[in-house]
Each structure stands twice: as C-alpha cells, then as structure tokens.
Design a protein around this motif. Sequence first.
Motif, PDB file in Angstrom:
ATOM      1  N   PHE A  11       0.832  -1.289  -0.077  1.00  0.00           N
ATOM      2  CA  PHE A  11       0.037   0.105  -0.231  1.00  0.00           C
ATOM      3  C   PHE A  11       0.987   1.397  -0.040  1.00  0.00           C
ATOM      4  CE2 PHE A  11      -2.817   3.210   1.552  1.00  0.00           C
ATOM      5  CZ  PHE A  11      -3.951   2.936   0.880  1.00  0.00           C
ATOM      6  N   ASP A  12       1.826   1.409   0.585  1.00  0.00           N
ATOM      7  CA  ASP A  12       2.961   2.489   0.378  1.00  0.00           C
ATOM      8  C   ASP A  12       3.303   2.786  -0.822  1.00  0.00           C
ATOM      9  OD1 ASP A  12       4.829   4.365   1.878  1.00  0.00           O
ATOM     10  OD2 ASP A  12       6.398   3.189   1.009  1.00  0.00           O
ATOM     11  N   VAL A  13       3.440   1.704  -1.657  1.00  0.00           N
ATOM     12  CA  VAL A  13       3.765   2.042  -3.102  1.00  0.00           C
ATOM     13  C   VAL A  13       2.610   2.412  -3.730  1.00  0.00           C
ATOM     14  CG1 VAL A  13       4.568   0.864  -5.335  1.00  0.00           C
ATOM     15  CG2 VAL A  13       5.682   0.267  -3.208  1.00  0.00           C
ATOM     16  N   LEU A  14       1.373   2.022  -3.410  1.00  0.00           N
ATOM     17  CA  LEU A  14       0.135   2.145  -4.043  1.00  0.00           C
ATOM     18  C   LEU A  14      -0.125   3.524  -3.805  1.00  0.00           C
ATOM     19  CD1 LEU A  14      -2.147   1.149  -5.721  1.00  0.00           C
ATOM     20  CD2 LEU A  14      -3.154   0.134  -3.795  1.00  0.00           C
ATOM     21  N   ALA A  15       0.038   3.863  -2.669  1.00  0.00           N
ATOM     22  CA  ALA A  15      -0.336   5.465  -2.130  1.00  0.00           C
ATOM     23  C   ALA A  15       0.507   6.657  -2.695  1.00  0.00           C
ATOM     24  CB  ALA A  15      -0.137   5.453  -0.549  1.00  0.00           C
ATOM     25  N   LYS A  16       1.701   6.169  -3.167  1.00  0.00           N
ATOM     26  CA  LYS A  16       2.452   7.297  -3.749  1.00  0.00           C
ATOM     27  C   LYS A  16       2.363   7.489  -5.266  1.00  0.00           C
ATOM     28  CE  LYS A  16       5.972   6.835   0.096  1.00  0.00           C
ATOM     29  NZ  LYS A  16       7.278   6.342   0.479  1.00  0.00           N
ATOM     30  N   SER A  17       1.657   6.489  -5.875  1.00  0.00           N
ATOM     31  CA  SER A  17       1.371   6.144  -7.184  1.00  0.00           C
ATOM     32  C   SER A  17       0.054   6.860  -7.776  1.00  0.00           C
ATOM     33  CB  SER A  17       1.455   4.834  -7.663  1.00  0.00           C
ATOM     34  OG  SER A  17       2.484   4.145  -7.438  1.00  0.00           O
ATOM     35  N   PRO A  18       0.321   7.835  -9.021  1.00  0.00           N
ATOM     36  CA  PRO A  18      -0.669   8.426  -9.561  1.00  0.00           C
ATOM     37  C   PRO A  18      -1.931   7.861 -10.160  1.00  0.00           C
ATOM     38  CG  PRO A  18       0.968   8.615 -10.948  1.00  0.00           C
ATOM     39  CD  PRO A  18       1.609   8.074  -9.789  1.00  0.00           C
ATOM     40  N   SER A  19      -1.651   6.558 -10.392  1.00  0.00           N
ATOM     41  CA  SER A  19      -2.488   5.538 -10.932  1.00  0.00           C
ATOM     42  C   SER A  19      -2.257   4.111 -10.843  1.00  0.00           C
ATOM     43  CB  SER A  19      -2.607   5.887 -12.709  1.00  0.00           C
ATOM     44  OG  SER A  19      -1.407   5.334 -12.947  1.00  0.00           O
ATOM     45  N   LEU A  20      -3.255   3.242 -10.833  1.00  0.00           N
ATOM     46  CA  LEU A  20      -3.208   1.919 -10.772  1.00  0.00           C
ATOM     47  C   LEU A  20      -2.087   1.219 -11.737  1.00  0.00           C
ATOM     48  CD1 LEU A  20      -6.622   0.496 -10.642  1.00  0.00           C
ATOM     49  CD2 LEU A  20      -5.037   0.685  -8.708  1.00  0.00           C
ATOM     50  N   THR A  21      -2.091   1.791 -13.214  1.00  0.00           N
ATOM     51  CA  THR A  21      -1.035   1.504 -14.116  1.00  0.00           C
ATOM     52  C   THR A  21       0.508   1.682 -13.574  1.00  0.00           C
ATOM     53  OG1 THR A  21      -2.602   1.936 -15.970  1.00  0.00           O
ATOM     54  CG2 THR A  21      -0.055   1.861 -16.443  1.00  0.00           C
ATOM     55  N   GLN A  22       0.842   2.967 -13.149  1.00  0.00           N
ATOM     56  CA  GLN A  22       2.053   3.302 -12.648  1.00  0.00           C
ATOM     57  C   GLN A  22       2.329   2.333 -11.417  1.00  0.00           C
ATOM     58  OE1 GLN A  22       4.431   5.345 -13.810  1.00  0.00           O
ATOM     59  NE2 GLN A  22       5.693   4.754 -11.974  1.00  0.00           N
ATOM     60  N   ALA A  23       1.356   2.377 -10.354  1.00  0.00           N
ATOM     61  CA  ALA A  23       1.664   1.357  -9.267  1.00  0.00           C
ATOM     62  C   ALA A  23       1.988  -0.148  -9.785  1.00  0.00           C
ATOM     63  CB  ALA A  23       0.487   1.166  -8.334  1.00  0.00           C
ATOM     64  N   ALA A  24       1.232  -0.606 -10.588  1.00  0.00           N
ATOM     65  CA  ALA A  24       1.675  -2.026 -11.244  1.00  0.00           C
ATOM     66  C   ALA A  24       2.926  -1.985 -12.019  1.00  0.00           C
ATOM     67  CB  ALA A  24       0.768  -2.431 -12.346  1.00  0.00           C
ATOM     68  N   ARG A  25       3.457  -0.936 -12.452  1.00  0.00           N
ATOM     69  CA  ARG A  25       4.974  -0.679 -13.137  1.00  0.00           C
ATOM     70  C   ARG A  25       5.918  -0.961 -12.050  1.00  0.00           C
ATOM     71  NH1 ARG A  25       4.406   3.538 -15.729  1.00  0.00           N
ATOM     72  NH2 ARG A  25       3.258   2.607 -17.536  1.00  0.00           N
ATOM     73  N   GLU A  26       5.596  -0.114 -10.898  1.00  0.00           N
ATOM     74  CA  GLU A  26       6.577  -0.047  -9.680  1.00  0.00           C
ATOM     75  C   GLU A  26       6.679  -1.264  -8.929  1.00  0.00           C
ATOM     76  OE1 GLU A  26       8.258   2.538  -8.665  1.00  0.00           O
ATOM     77  OE2 GLU A  26       7.659   3.678 -10.240  1.00  0.00           O
ATOM     78  N   LEU A  27       5.634  -2.112  -8.871  1.00  0.00           N
ATOM     79  CA  LEU A  27       5.666  -3.606  -8.121  1.00  0.00           C
ATOM     80  C   LEU A  27       5.834  -4.853  -9.047  1.00  0.00           C
ATOM     81  CD1 LEU A  27       2.195  -2.550  -6.338  1.00  0.00           C
ATOM     82  CD2 LEU A  27       4.417  -2.918  -5.406  1.00  0.00           C
ATOM     83  N   GLY A  28       5.783  -4.482 -10.444  1.00  0.00           N
ATOM     84  CA  GLY A  28       6.172  -5.619 -11.395  1.00  0.00           C
ATOM     85  C   GLY A  28       5.080  -6.472 -11.492  1.00  0.00           C
ATOM     86  N   LEU A  29       3.628  -5.954 -11.395  1.00  0.00           N
ATOM     87  CA  LEU A  29       2.637  -6.778 -11.562  1.00  0.00           C
ATOM     88  C   LEU A  29       1.783  -6.094 -12.461  1.00  0.00           C
ATOM     89  CD1 LEU A  29       1.929  -6.859  -7.600  1.00  0.00           C
ATOM     90  CD2 LEU A  29       2.687  -8.856  -8.890  1.00  0.00           C
ATOM     91  N   SER A  30       0.519  -7.048 -12.859  1.00  0.00           N
ATOM     92  CA  SER A  30      -0.363  -6.608 -13.735  1.00  0.00           C
ATOM     93  C   SER A  30      -1.338  -5.597 -13.144  1.00  0.00           C
ATOM     94  CB  SER A  30      -1.246  -7.802 -14.343  1.00  0.00           C
ATOM     95  OG  SER A  30      -1.953  -8.374 -13.412  1.00  0.00           O
ATOM     96  N   VAL A  31      -2.021  -4.831 -13.775  1.00  0.00           N
ATOM     97  CA  VAL A  31      -2.786  -3.838 -13.285  1.00  0.00           C
ATOM     98  C   VAL A  31      -4.092  -4.571 -12.677  1.00  0.00           C
ATOM     99  CG1 VAL A  31      -4.757  -1.995 -13.746  1.00  0.00           C
ATOM    100  CG2 VAL A  31      -2.478  -2.101 -15.002  1.00  0.00           C
TER     101      VAL A  31
END
Length: 303
Positions: A11-31
């Motif tokens: 959630f720390d990564v997710l909360a700092k991301s502007p979108s689900l797409t960017q969060a997925a890229r950061e986490l190495g996961l699919s949207v």
Amino acid sequence: MTSSADDVLFFDVLAKSPSLTQAARELGLSVSSVSKRLAGIERRLNVRLIERTTRRLTLTSEGERYAAGAATITNGLIELEDSIAERGELSGRIRVHASLGLGRHHIGPLVAEFLEQYPRVQVELELSPLPLNIPGTTFDLGVHVGRVQDSLLAIRRLGLNRRVVCASPNYLARYGTPRHVKDLQQHNCIVLRQDDGDFALWRFGTDNDQTAVKVSGNLTCNDGEVTTQWCIEGRGLIMRSSWHIGPLLQDGVLVQVLPHIPTPSADIYAVYSADARLPRRVRELIAHLAGRLGPRIGSVSDS
C-alpha cells in the motif's frame, strides 16, 4: 497468502502512485493483480481506502491514515536494513527526476559515473520540462534549478548557478551592445517559456533586491536548446543559466551582455522528502552530484 506486513509495503507504493498502471509498473505486477490485491485489503479492513478511476487514485480519509502509517513502517524498514548493511556494497533502485537540459548535459553523465563505482545500484532517471512535486510520487530525488520553498522538502545545494544575458558576436556587431537594462527594450529578446510563471520577465539584482524587466521579441520556445541555437545564429538575446551557456561563453561562441549588472542566484539543488530517512544509496548519489556538478558547470561571475 500475503501477510499484513506485505500489505503495508504494497500500500505504501500504491499510495505514492498517481494511477494503478504506474503502481503496477512499480510493483512488477499486472494492473488486474494490483486492483484485486487492493480490493482484498479493503475487504479485510472493511473500509474503502482509495477511490480509483481510469486516470487517477484518490485516498479516502481512511486511506490517508493507512498511507501515513505505511510510510512510517516502510521508512523504518529502510532505516533498519541500512543500519545493518551500512558497510556493505550499495544496491537497490534510485528514481531521479531532473529537467530536460540539465539532465541531458550533466545529471545523466554524472549518474553514469556513479554506477561505474556502484554497479549493483539501478538508477531510473526521468527527464521532464515540468517541475516535480516530490511528495506523493515514487521519486527518491529531484534535481531542481532554484531554491524550493516547501516545508515538505529537504534540499542540498549541488552547484552554483545564475542566469545571464548573452548574444552572439554577429548579433552585437549588427545591432550594438546593450549598456543598461532599459536598453533591452530596443533589442530582440528570445524568450524561453518555462513552468507557469511570466516567462517574459527577466530578473536582475540580488536575491533580496530584485527588479523584473519585461522583454519582448519575435521568437519564443519552451526548449532551452532551441532558444540557445537561435541566439548562436544571431537572432537575438537570451537569458540562460550559466550551467548551460558557460562553455559557449568560454569558447567565444556567445558573449555575456550586461556583465556589470548582477542577477539573482539560481543555484542547483537536490530535493527530497523531508519526512523520510534517505537510504544510503540515495545519500551517496547526492554526495556524488554535489562533489562533481560544480567542477562540470564552472560559474559565470559578476564583474
């Protein structure tokens, strides 16, 4: 099955991301995987943490509380691992933001130098014409021209810089050399359009006593490389940072105009979140930039 601790870091990564797409890229996961995991956390806590649309994420009040706690836990984990590995080889990722021109000419080469010394570090350098608001992003570090007044940010000066007026020898031979600031009104001033301010204002004086002069001309662009090339071709005057035009002045390609009139400082700073302990790899990169940028850019002094 993930643990609550894993969810906090997620959630720390997710909360700092502007979108689900960017969060997925950061986490190495699919949207879809990110969306499902977020939904699982919300079901477990029985609250809505994020309002999401196709374009952006917005934290609810409960989400803001969870994000604040997640950031504290994440920073504590970074501090713990750094303290254990303080003498070990640097590794891990650093995300850096810089402006286009400064990034191309100086930050990019200096990052490459840094990685020669620390090959296990991965640096993601993003260059953009837009200023960066570090809080609320996943960037570890921004490189900014001019001091930033923001209580959420910490800064460290990397190099001295100021903006100076210059022209090509050919232009000055044809149209004469301005002797006073008021003479600029009689010259074609090439305007660099940046940020959201009044880009046709050129500032003179000291940091504490500035005068803004309105200039005009028939050439305006949002790219410093283009405006500088126009100036080299003898199409008008420009006001540019010394980090950019210093070598051109030294080689005689451009000539400084109004050297006897001071201009406010526009020093180059590293900016980063004030409420987070920097990992050692980020601290070392900042130290590298601070030690190497000054000699690269030199300085243009007031006469």
